[in-house]
Motif scaffolding. Structure first.
Motif, PDB file in Angstrom:
ATOM      1  N   PRO A  94      57.613  27.745  39.946  1.00  0.00           N
ATOM      2  CA  PRO A  94      57.316  28.959  40.714  1.00  0.00           C
ATOM      3  C   PRO A  94      57.495  28.788  42.212  1.00  0.00           C
ATOM      4  CG  PRO A  94      55.285  27.929  40.008  1.00  0.00           C
ATOM      5  CD  PRO A  94      56.397  27.162  39.350  1.00  0.00           C
ATOM      6  N   ARG A  95      57.686  27.540  42.661  1.00  0.00           N
ATOM      7  CA  ARG A  95      57.891  27.339  44.099  1.00  0.00           C
ATOM      8  C   ARG A  95      59.221  27.910  44.558  1.00  0.00           C
ATOM      9  NH1 ARG A  95      56.799  20.988  44.333  1.00  0.00           N
ATOM     10  NH2 ARG A  95      58.089  21.167  42.441  1.00  0.00           N
ATOM     11  N   TRP A  96      60.116  28.267  43.591  1.00  0.00           N
ATOM     12  CA  TRP A  96      61.365  28.937  43.957  1.00  0.00           C
ATOM     13  C   TRP A  96      61.141  30.416  44.263  1.00  0.00           C
ATOM     14  CZ3 TRP A  96      64.913  25.613  45.064  1.00  0.00           C
ATOM     15  CH2 TRP A  96      65.086  24.443  44.317  1.00  0.00           C
ATOM     16  N   ASP A  97      59.993  30.952  43.887  1.00  0.00           N
ATOM     17  CA  ASP A  97      59.800  32.395  43.918  1.00  0.00           C
ATOM     18  C   ASP A  97      59.405  32.947  45.280  1.00  0.00           C
ATOM     19  OD1 ASP A  97      60.405  32.369  41.278  1.00  0.00           O
ATOM     20  OD2 ASP A  97      58.363  32.695  40.561  1.00  0.00           O
ATOM     21  N   GLY A  98      59.335  32.116  46.296  1.00  0.00           N
ATOM     22  CA  GLY A  98      58.945  32.605  47.612  1.00  0.00           C
ATOM     23  C   GLY A  98      57.445  32.550  47.802  1.00  0.00           C
ATOM     24  N   ALA A  99      57.033  32.799  49.006  1.00  0.00           N
ATOM     25  CA  ALA A  99      55.614  32.743  49.337  1.00  0.00           C
ATOM     26  C   ALA A  99      54.868  33.844  48.607  1.00  0.00           C
ATOM     27  CB  ALA A  99      55.424  32.890  50.850  1.00  0.00           C
ATOM     28  N   PRO A 100      53.655  33.563  48.112  1.00  0.00           N
ATOM     29  CA  PRO A 100      52.889  34.598  47.400  1.00  0.00           C
ATOM     30  C   PRO A 100      52.374  35.655  48.357  1.00  0.00           C
ATOM     31  CG  PRO A 100      51.556  32.623  47.675  1.00  0.00           C
ATOM     32  CD  PRO A 100      52.945  32.289  48.163  1.00  0.00           C
ATOM     33  N   ASP A 101      51.983  36.787  47.767  1.00  0.00           N
ATOM     34  CA  ASP A 101      51.376  37.842  48.581  1.00  0.00           C
ATOM     35  C   ASP A 101      50.070  37.337  49.175  1.00  0.00           C
ATOM     36  OD1 ASP A 101      53.433  39.469  47.828  1.00  0.00           O
ATOM     37  OD2 ASP A 101      52.327  40.371  46.149  1.00  0.00           O
ATOM     38  N   SER A 102      49.744  37.865  50.324  1.00  0.00           N
ATOM     39  CA  SER A 102      48.495  37.484  50.976  1.00  0.00           C
ATOM     40  C   SER A 102      47.324  37.938  50.113  1.00  0.00           C
ATOM     41  CB  SER A 102      48.390  38.132  52.356  1.00  0.00           C
ATOM     42  OG  SER A 102      48.477  39.534  52.246  1.00  0.00           O
ATOM     43  N   GLU A 103      46.343  37.060  49.978  1.00  0.00           N
ATOM     44  CA  GLU A 103      45.188  37.361  49.143  1.00  0.00           C
ATOM     45  C   GLU A 103      43.959  37.549  50.022  1.00  0.00           C
ATOM     46  OE1 GLU A 103      44.555  34.799  45.845  1.00  0.00           O
ATOM     47  OE2 GLU A 103      46.657  34.207  45.746  1.00  0.00           O
ATOM     48  N   GLY A 104      43.130  38.533  49.658  1.00  0.00           N
ATOM     49  CA  GLY A 104      41.895  38.777  50.365  1.00  0.00           C
ATOM     50  C   GLY A 104      40.715  38.633  49.436  1.00  0.00           C
ATOM     51  N   GLY A 105      39.639  39.365  49.738  1.00  0.00           N
ATOM     52  CA  GLY A 105      38.464  39.310  48.907  1.00  0.00           C
ATOM     53  C   GLY A 105      38.541  40.274  47.748  1.00  0.00           C
ATOM     54  N   VAL A 106      37.363  40.591  47.213  1.00  0.00           N
ATOM     55  CA  VAL A 106      37.292  41.470  46.049  1.00  0.00           C
ATOM     56  C   VAL A 106      37.797  42.864  46.381  1.00  0.00           C
ATOM     57  CG1 VAL A 106      35.730  42.494  44.360  1.00  0.00           C
ATOM     58  CG2 VAL A 106      35.380  40.127  45.107  1.00  0.00           C
ATOM     59  N   LEU A 107      37.417  43.374  47.559  1.00  0.00           N
ATOM     60  CA  LEU A 107      37.868  44.710  47.942  1.00  0.00           C
ATOM     61  C   LEU A 107      39.386  44.757  48.081  1.00  0.00           C
ATOM     62  CD1 LEU A 107      35.139  45.772  50.548  1.00  0.00           C
ATOM     63  CD2 LEU A 107      35.380  46.515  48.172  1.00  0.00           C
ATOM     64  N   ALA A 108      39.958  43.691  48.639  1.00  0.00           N
ATOM     65  CA  ALA A 108      41.416  43.642  48.776  1.00  0.00           C
ATOM     66  C   ALA A 108      42.079  43.618  47.400  1.00  0.00           C
ATOM     67  CB  ALA A 108      41.824  42.416  49.578  1.00  0.00           C
ATOM     68  N   PHE A 109      41.443  42.937  46.456  1.00  0.00           N
ATOM     69  CA  PHE A 109      41.991  42.904  45.101  1.00  0.00           C
ATOM     70  C   PHE A 109      42.032  44.300  44.487  1.00  0.00           C
ATOM     71  CE2 PHE A 109      40.428  42.984  40.644  1.00  0.00           C
ATOM     72  CZ  PHE A 109      41.626  42.669  40.019  1.00  0.00           C
ATOM     73  N   PHE A 110      40.919  45.048  44.600  1.00  0.00           N
ATOM     74  CA  PHE A 110      40.890  46.379  44.011  1.00  0.00           C
ATOM     75  C   PHE A 110      41.835  47.334  44.739  1.00  0.00           C
ATOM     76  CE2 PHE A 110      36.822  44.907  42.198  1.00  0.00           C
ATOM     77  CZ  PHE A 110      37.018  45.293  40.882  1.00  0.00           C
ATOM     78  N   ARG A 111      41.954  47.176  46.052  1.00  0.00           N
ATOM     79  CA  ARG A 111      42.924  48.003  46.766  1.00  0.00           C
ATOM     80  C   ARG A 111      44.344  47.703  46.296  1.00  0.00           C
ATOM     81  NH1 ARG A 111      39.590  47.069  51.434  1.00  0.00           N
ATOM     82  NH2 ARG A 111      40.935  45.316  52.015  1.00  0.00           N
ATOM     83  N   GLY A 112      44.639  46.417  46.108  1.00  0.00           N
ATOM     84  CA  GLY A 112      45.955  46.048  45.611  1.00  0.00           C
ATOM     85  C   GLY A 112      46.195  46.544  44.195  1.00  0.00           C
ATOM     86  N   LEU A 113      45.137  46.540  43.366  1.00  0.00           N
ATOM     87  CA  LEU A 113      45.267  47.019  42.000  1.00  0.00           C
ATOM     88  C   LEU A 113      45.582  48.513  41.977  1.00  0.00           C
ATOM     89  CD1 LEU A 113      45.016  46.340  38.977  1.00  0.00           C
ATOM     90  CD2 LEU A 113      42.572  46.894  39.149  1.00  0.00           C
ATOM     91  N   VAL A 114      44.879  49.279  42.818  1.00  0.00           N
ATOM     92  CA  VAL A 114      45.142  50.718  42.889  1.00  0.00           C
ATOM     93  C   VAL A 114      46.558  50.973  43.387  1.00  0.00           C
ATOM     94  CG1 VAL A 114      44.481  52.853  44.062  1.00  0.00           C
ATOM     95  CG2 VAL A 114      42.716  51.322  43.195  1.00  0.00           C
ATOM     96  N   ARG A 115      46.998  50.175  44.357  1.00  0.00           N
ATOM     97  CA  ARG A 115      48.370  50.333  44.865  1.00  0.00           C
ATOM     98  C   ARG A 115      49.389  50.028  43.773  1.00  0.00           C
ATOM     99  NH1 ARG A 115      48.046  46.854  48.475  1.00  0.00           N
ATOM    100  NH2 ARG A 115      49.200  45.144  47.490  1.00  0.00           N
ATOM    101  N   SER A 116      49.114  48.990  42.975  1.00  0.00           N
ATOM    102  CA  SER A 116      50.029  48.639  41.897  1.00  0.00           C
ATOM    103  C   SER A 116      50.088  49.725  40.828  1.00  0.00           C
ATOM    104  CB  SER A 116      49.606  47.308  41.264  1.00  0.00           C
ATOM    105  OG  SER A 116      49.684  46.254  42.195  1.00  0.00           O
ATOM    106  N   VAL A 117      48.938  50.348  40.546  1.00  0.00           N
ATOM    107  CA  VAL A 117      48.918  51.437  39.570  1.00  0.00           C
ATOM    108  C   VAL A 117      49.762  52.602  40.054  1.00  0.00           C
ATOM    109  CG1 VAL A 117      47.455  53.153  38.448  1.00  0.00           C
ATOM    110  CG2 VAL A 117      46.691  50.775  38.591  1.00  0.00           C
ATOM    111  N   ARG A 118      49.657  52.919  41.336  1.00  0.00           N
ATOM    112  CA  ARG A 118      50.436  54.035  41.886  1.00  0.00           C
ATOM    113  C   ARG A 118      51.923  53.745  41.880  1.00  0.00           C
ATOM    114  NH1 ARG A 118      46.547  54.372  46.260  1.00  0.00           N
ATOM    115  NH2 ARG A 118      48.124  53.410  47.584  1.00  0.00           N
TER     116      ARG A 118
END
Length: 599
Positions: free
Chosen positions: A260-284
């Protein structure tokens, strides 16, 4: 072939095309910044089996919990009302854990792979949780006995119940970790044209696990394996733990992911709120095909939940009704004894259901043509990637150039494949089969109006194994194929067709449509309806259920019929799912014109 530039401990490996000019030759689309090596190659049947072997051990662990968990918790003294709250752990963990594990595994960048660390970690946590849960009474009583507490006191009994409930939740969370890892593992390793086959093998492995779990539950295991425990639940947990360790170890040890190191840098990770915001964005931002599959699952699983949880009770109720009519004044002990026999009847029906499901999972992939063709016309002809210097006309418009070497002799596998292809019903696509499975399930639920004996009820439950096999295969195969296709476009293995989104958009959405995130969202679409179904079923039971021991209780049958109505809605929603076989998937598959010509 490639040279790794080591810069810093946090820097990912980078292929140096200057150091090795051959990398430019093998680059699928001639891109100078392409990283890694081509891996869209066809896996052998043995590799597909090993890839999905972990599903066998996972299913045994799951069947032990679902079939023996309730009797075990009741034996500890837990009330039935509290037991209902305990089993909310399943859908709750599915809603919360799988999306989070999916995101974390998508962002994993260690050399062992994205998914295997989570599969192994989840397997270890599952084994530990099973063993602690099975020995909860001894562990809690032994701990408090150090301080002189009476093991038979009410306080110790309450502590045992709370401790067991805690580890039921831990177990469900651990199972969801390994389940999320295995599903994403299949998507990452199997090429686009083998996603349906890989998911079919996953269902077969799970079916074998189900059968083994039900058969083991029907044998008095402490009589044969006393060294594993003095109760049925303890021995079952020990056996499930051993098999889970073996299957996961073999699968992860023999099938490797790409680095997976070929796949580029991962997305920036935050706390729990950032996770849920990212989840809602992914659903949209879900791709249309994936969104439609999830919408179908929302209605399908409102229908499946009552069947999966109340089938044994439904069969048992049919068994006890004539006896209650003959003797409406049974004592509580007589009622309990009768229901013990009824429970065995329900378990027998579920065992037959498991056999039917397994048989369907073996047979159906032979009659349903694969959606995606293998990336070559002739399995005996080797293929080479098209280079920038290869004229497009030489490839027939396809992605791969075909080597005009002489045809190789057919192997046994080639001949077997030719024979099995004769069984295929060309008009029966995977999407159409999935739609028919909803209609079949609805029809069988309607037949509950006419069921009056345990024999006919068992036959009915057995037939439901056919749509259940498709429910566990079709949506995962459709999702996996779509995810794999989009990933192949991003990595240059596949040119998009006019039916696909702009490749620039696909690249921009790389963080929103990775396997872990998508499968996590899909699991939410499965788990959330279970909560809805629980609430609706509870209301229907409150209105329709008769007192225990009364004849003619038809409340469970009405709950099952409600599930059949939801299946009709799911069948209609399935019509909105794109028919990939008609549209084509890009140039990794055999072009439609050539496919028609060959047929």
């Amino acid at each position: 072939m490639s040279i790794i530039n080591e810069q810093s401990p946090l820097a990912r490996p980078r292929a140096s095309t200057e150091a090795d000019p051959l990398l430019k030759i093998i680059s699928p689309l001639g891109s100078d910044d392409w990283e890694g090596e081509p891996d869209e190659e066809t896996l052998s049947t043995w590799s597909l089996f090993l890839l999905t072997l972990g599903g066998l051990g996972l299913q045994i662990g799951w069947s032990v919990e679902t079939s023996n968990g309730s009797p075990y918790l009741l034996s500890l003294g837990i009330s039935k009302s509290l037991l209902a709250l305990v089993w909310i752990a399943g859908p709750l963990s599915g809603v919360l854990v799988q999306p989070y594990v999916g995101l974390k595994s998508d962002n994993c960048r260690i050399k062992w792979g994205k998914r295997r660390p989570f599969i192994i970690g989840g397997a270890g946590a599952t084994i530990l949780s099973l063993m602690i849960l099975a020995w909860a009474k001894e562990l809690v009583s032994g701990f408090f006995s150090i301080f002189g507490a009476d093991p038979n006191s009410q306080g110790i009994k309450t502590a045992v119940i709370l401790f067991a409930i805690l580890f039921v939740y831990v177990l469900d969370f651990a199972i969801n970790v390994i389940q999320a890892g295995i599903r994403a593992y299949i998507v990452d390793v199997a090429p686009t044209h083998q996603q349906e086959a890989a998911n079919a093998w996953m269902i077969r492995a799970s079916g074998i696990g189900n059968i083994m779990g039900y058969l083991a539950g029907m044998v008095r295991l402490p009589d044969y394996l006393p060294f594993l425990g003095d109760s049925q639940f303890k021995v079952l947990c020990a056996i499930a733990s051993i098999i889970l360790a073996l299957t996961v170890g073999i699968s992860c040890g023999t099938i490797h992911e790409r680095d997976p190191r070929w796949d580029g840098a991962p997305d920036s990770e935050g706390g729990v709120l950032a996770f849920f915001r990212g989840l809602v964005r992914s659903v949209r931002k879900l791709p249309p095909q994936i969104r439609r599959v999830c919408e179908v699952q929302l209605f399908a699983w409102i229908g499946w939940f009552p069947f999966l949880f109340y089938t044994s009770t439904y069969v048992g109720q049919i068994y006890v009704n004539p006896e209650f009519e003959k003797n409406p004044n049974m004592t509580p002990d007589q009622i309990d004894a009768l229901w013990e026999d009824a429970t065995r009847m329900g378990t027998r029906a579920l065992l037959v259901f498991a056999f039917t499901t397994f048989a369907a999972s073996v047979f159906l992939p032979f009659i349903i043509p694969p959606t995606y063709s293998a990336p070559r016309d002739d399995p005996a002809t080797p293929m080479t990637p098209m280079t920038p210097t290869t004229p497009h006309s030489m490839t027939g418009g396809g992605y791969f150039a075909f080597n005009p070497s002489p045809r190789k002799p057919q192997t046994f596998s080639d001949k077997l494949s030719a024979y099995t292809n004769m069984l295929q019903i060309q008009s029966l696509t995977l999407r159409r089969a999935w739609m028919l499975s909803h209609l079949m399930f609805a029809a069988l639920m309607g037949l509950t109006f006419f069921v009056r004996s345990t024999t006919t009820a068992t036959i009915l439950v057995a037939l439901i194994g056919i749509p259940w096999a498709l429910t566990n295969w079709a949506p995962f195969a459709l999702l996996s194929s779509e995810i794999s296709k989009r990933d192949a476009m991003r990595r240059g293995f596949l040119r998009p067709t006019p039916n696909d989104r702009n490749p620039e958009n696909i690249e921009d959405e790389a963080g929103e449509d990775q396997a872990g995130v998508i499968l996590g969202i899909h699991n939410v679409a499965i788990a959330a309806p279970q909560v809805i179904a629980t609430l609706v079923s509870s209301g229907m039971f409150r209105v329709l259920q008769k007192p225990r021991g009364s004849p003619g209780d038809d409340s469970i049958a009405w709950v099952l019929r409600f599930g059949g109505c939801c299946a009709l809605v799911a069948a209609y929603m399935t019509l909105r799912v794109a028919e990939e076989k008609d549209d084509g998937i890009g140039e990794i598959a055999m072009p439609r014109e050539r496919r028609r010509r060959n047929s």
